[in-house]
Design an enzyme around this catalytic site. Structure first.
Site, PDB file in Angstrom:
ATOM      1  CD  GLU A   1      -3.232   0.668   2.068  1.00 34.04           C
ATOM      2  OE1 GLU A   1      -4.300   0.138   1.707  1.00 34.04           O
ATOM      3  OE2 GLU A   1      -3.026   1.012   3.244  1.00 34.04           O
TER       4      GLU A   1
ATOM      5  CG  HIS B   1       7.191 -29.730   2.896  1.00 31.71           C
ATOM      6  ND1 HIS B   1       7.795 -30.940   2.646  1.00 31.71           N
ATOM      7  CD2 HIS B   1       7.871 -29.166   3.916  1.00 31.71           C
ATOM      8  CE1 HIS B   1       8.790 -31.106   3.501  1.00 31.71           C
ATOM      9  NE2 HIS B   1       8.860 -30.045   4.281  1.00 31.71           N
TER      10      HIS B   1
ATOM     11  CE  LYS C   1     -11.781   2.402   1.589  1.00 31.74           C
ATOM     12  NZ  LYS C   1     -11.304   3.456   2.447  1.00 31.74           N
TER      13      LYS C   1
HETATM   14  O1  LIG Z   1      -8.783   2.372   9.953  1.00 32.40           O
HETATM   15  P1  LIG Z   1      -9.764   2.613   8.863  1.00 32.40           P
HETATM   16  O2  LIG Z   1     -10.014   4.071   8.642  1.00 32.40           O
HETATM   17  O3  LIG Z   1     -11.026   1.848   9.083  1.00 32.40           O
HETATM   18  O4  LIG Z   1      -9.126   2.111   7.527  1.00 32.40           O
HETATM   19  C1  LIG Z   1      -8.850   0.763   7.262  1.00 32.40           C
HETATM   20  C2  LIG Z   1      -8.092   0.657   5.967  1.00 32.40           C
HETATM   21  O5  LIG Z   1      -8.890   1.299   4.971  1.00 32.40           O
HETATM   22  C3  LIG Z   1      -8.358   1.428   3.665  1.00 32.40           C
HETATM   23  O6  LIG Z   1      -8.361   0.227   3.020  1.00 32.40           O
HETATM   24  C4  LIG Z   1      -6.964   2.006   3.671  1.00 32.40           C
HETATM   25  O7  LIG Z   1      -6.400   1.880   2.400  1.00 32.40           O
HETATM   26  C5  LIG Z   1      -6.084   1.322   4.686  1.00 32.40           C
HETATM   27  O8  LIG Z   1      -4.853   1.981   4.754  1.00 32.40           O
HETATM   28  C6  LIG Z   1      -6.726   1.336   6.049  1.00 32.40           C
HETATM   29  O9  LIG Z   1      -5.895   0.707   6.954  1.00 32.40           O
END
Ligand SMILES: O=P(O)(O)OC[C@H]1O[C@H](O)[C@H](O)[C@@H](O)[C@@H]1O
Length: 619
Positions: free
Chosen positions: A398, A427, A532
């Protein structure tokens, strides 16, 4: 009950580390530069080939420093031993070693990279002083301050860090000792943690739990790290009546991540179904005033801990995100912080060969041509470190997987990470690593101490079970190298809070340095948003599909619709494939009924809803 001692005891004094300083010795000038057989994208190929043809202009950090013409890795055992000794890094106080001798970088390459490393060291120094190191988001990047609050750029942040750490430790001690209790548990104390979070809000706590949780922790931890209903049901079913003595720790920096929100809603429903009051057992770790924070405050949850704006999810293990779950399991979190702080200190030297994070970054750059042309296979030979590679996947991929560099050039950078543990993986896929497509370099994590003293025995004359594990690691390292497969070896004495803290800090810094070498922003993740957003669009489309089906299903008689008709009535003919998938998913879950045809031949089906919802029709 596990003893409280050690969970949050003061850290031993942090002394400056001393690493072995060796004179710069000449290595052979040739080495292997295996061209990527299957480059991932055309742009990678372009970057690589341009780099190989042209001399690098080191004033531009987005130029790739090319490898020299190669004849193969050094194979003479005495030369190799010399290289091993010359380049071995040791952190005496941490008992940590880094062997980069089985990566074939040359003196000339190191020399050429030197200006970039000096620039990278400067960038990390600025970052530690509070520079806006994440320019896109206009944020400081302060995870290094978490283990040494004195470094924080102002007293406000320093106090925030120290107060949060004290609050985490105090809360954990009170939960473990039974001073803070669940309202209606026959046990009279909390026995389990259910952690709800995803990405950086889960991977660190999962790794640390697997690595360090004692055999009988004061509270056992479980994770909900997805929006998979069956997975959530499984965790809740396994808790059974223990739900009454479960502390639910909801972790989300943004406080609005859909998977985490769904996990929370599912758990709250399970509490209601069991006649339990969730608020008395809920803890939130999130940014102040986030949706989660406000929910927890309004509903009066048991506790709330802050996540700081200047700590990224993937570097949050040393914040409340990682520290609270660890402390609740009886893990000495101040020792974790001490290990990380010692490692940070070692990584502040600007002498490349004495800087372990820089040495890792050097190897990554060499092995992957500075463009991610080879994958990093991480193989800890220790069961408890199984999740290290999974943790590193987010930290590395990331951070480094970026479309554009800091100057706006399209570079499609990255470094792929995978691996589980040795010797188990021998293995499974080592066959391909040794003989198949040459698209990786390995990192072995070696743990010298096999098991606590006094427990070992020889399962055959002169040989213990741990000797086999040692032999497997050494054998695989040699066998890979014999076939020109490069490897790094990181060695620690034991898996302890201190060494785990040091490992996390080592890789955090290596990622930061490598990002500087290739001129990208390691601290944002713009690409995650696309998935998202698309998921949100699918759910919005599903609501339209439901409305259309509902209207047809409320008719007398019910009017089953074809997929084409649904798409037309949704005014979304271009989304017909997605509409079919939505309907197939709803049919599999008894939320839509297939009147004619089967989902195997999409054009044949006619669909309607089992129930007409009159309210929805007029909504
Ligand atoms: O901690 P949050 O705000 O719920 O985010 C959870 C995750 O969301 C996204 O996928 C980001 O790319 C991550 O970097 C992050 O850790």
């Amino acid at each position: 009950m596990a003893s409280l001692s050690g969970i949050c005891s003061s850290s031993p004094s942090i002394k400056s580390q001393s690493s072995i300083t060796k004179p710069f010795v000449s290595l052979r000038k040739d080495s292997v530069a295996f061209p990527s057989r299957f480059p991932r994208t055309p742009s990678l190929v372009q970057v690589q080939s341009v780099a190989r043809e042209m001399p690098a202009d080191l004033s531009k950090t987005n130029d790739v420093v090319p490898k020299k013409a190669n004849k193969g890795l050094e194979k003479d055992p005495r030369e190799l031993w010399q290289r091993y000794v010359d380049w071995l890094y040791q952190h005496k106080e941490l008992g940590l070693y880094l062997d980069v001798s089985r990566v074939g970088f040359t003196d000339a390459f190191v020399e050429e990279m030197e200006p970039r490393f000096q620039a990278a060291f400067k960038a990390v120094e600025e970052l530690e002083k509070g520079a806006i190191a994440n320019p896109d988001e206009g944020r400081m990047v302060g995870h290094y301050w978490l283990r040494n609050a004195k470094l924080a750029p102002n007293s406000f942040l320093r106090t925030q860090i120290e107060n949060t750490l004290d609050a985490v430790c105090k809360f954990a001690e009170e939960v473990v000792s039974g001073k803070i209790k669940p309202p209606s548990s026959p046990e009279g104390r909390f026995t389990s943690i259910l952690s709800v979070g995803i990405g950086g809000s889960a991977l660190g706590p999962q790794f640390v739990a697997e690595a360090l949780s004692p055999d009988n922790p004061p509270l056992k931890i479980r994770f909900i790290d997805n929006t998979d209903p069956a997975g959530i049901d499984h965790q809740i079913a396994q808790l059974g009546p223990e739900l009454a003595s479960t502390l639910v720790v909801v972790i989300s920096k943004s406080g609005g991540t859909p998977e985490t929100r769904n996990g929370l809603l599912e758990v709250q429903k399970a509490f209601r179904d069991a006649g339990l009051e969730f608020a008395k057992q809920g803890v939130a770790i999130t940014q102040e005033n986030s949706l989660l924070d406000n929910t927890a405050r309004i509903e009066g949850w048991l506790a709330r801990f802050p996540m700081f704006d200047w700590v990224g999810g993937r570097t949050s293990e040393m914040s409340a995100v990682g520290l609270l779950p660890a402390a609740l399991q009886g893990i000495n979190v101040r020792e974790m912080l001490a290990g990380a702080s010692l490692m940070d200190e070692a990584n502040r030297t600007t002498v490349l060969r004495n800087n372990p994070a820089a040495l890792l970054a050097l190897c990554w750059y060499w092995a992957s041509d500075g463009v991610g042309s080879k994958d990093m296979v991480v193989l800890p030979y220790k069961d408890s470190l199984l999740l290290f590679s999974r943790y590193l996947q987010q930290l590395v991929m990331e951070s480094l997987g970026k479309e554009f560099d800091l100057d706006g050039n399209r570079v499609n950078q990255g470094l792929s990470v995978y691996g589980n543990k040795g010797s188990t993986d021998q293995h499974a896929y080592i066959q391909q690593l040794r003989e198949g497509v040459h698209n990786f370099f390995a990192t072995f994590i070696e743990v010298l101490c096999d098991r606590p003293p006094g427990h070992d025995w020889e399962l055959e004359p002169g040989v213990t079970c741990g000797d086999y594990l040692f032999g497997m690691l050494q054998g695989t390292r040699s066998a890979l190298y014999a076939n020109d497969r490069e490897s790094i070896t990181v060695t620690v004495q034991e898996v302890t809070p201190r060494s785990v803290g040091a490992l996390i800090a080592l890789y955090e810094r290596a990622v930061g340095i490598y990002a500087s070498l290739v001129n990208i922003n390691a601290y944002h993740q713009p690409g995650v948003e696309a998935g998202k957003k698309a998921a949100g669009e699918v759910l919005a489309l599903q609501k339209r599909v439901l409305a259309v089906l509902n209207e047809a299903s409320c008719k007398e008689p019910v009017e089953p619709l074809t997929i084409d008709e649904v798409a037309e009535r949704c005014h979304a003919p271009e989304d017909i494939e997605m509409i079919y998938k939505i309907i197939a998913h709803m049919a599999a879950n008894d939320r839509a009924l297939i009147a004619e045809g089967s989902c195997g031949s999409p054009r044949s089906i006619k669909v309607f809803l089992g129930e007409c919802n009159v309210d929805e029709m007029y909504a």
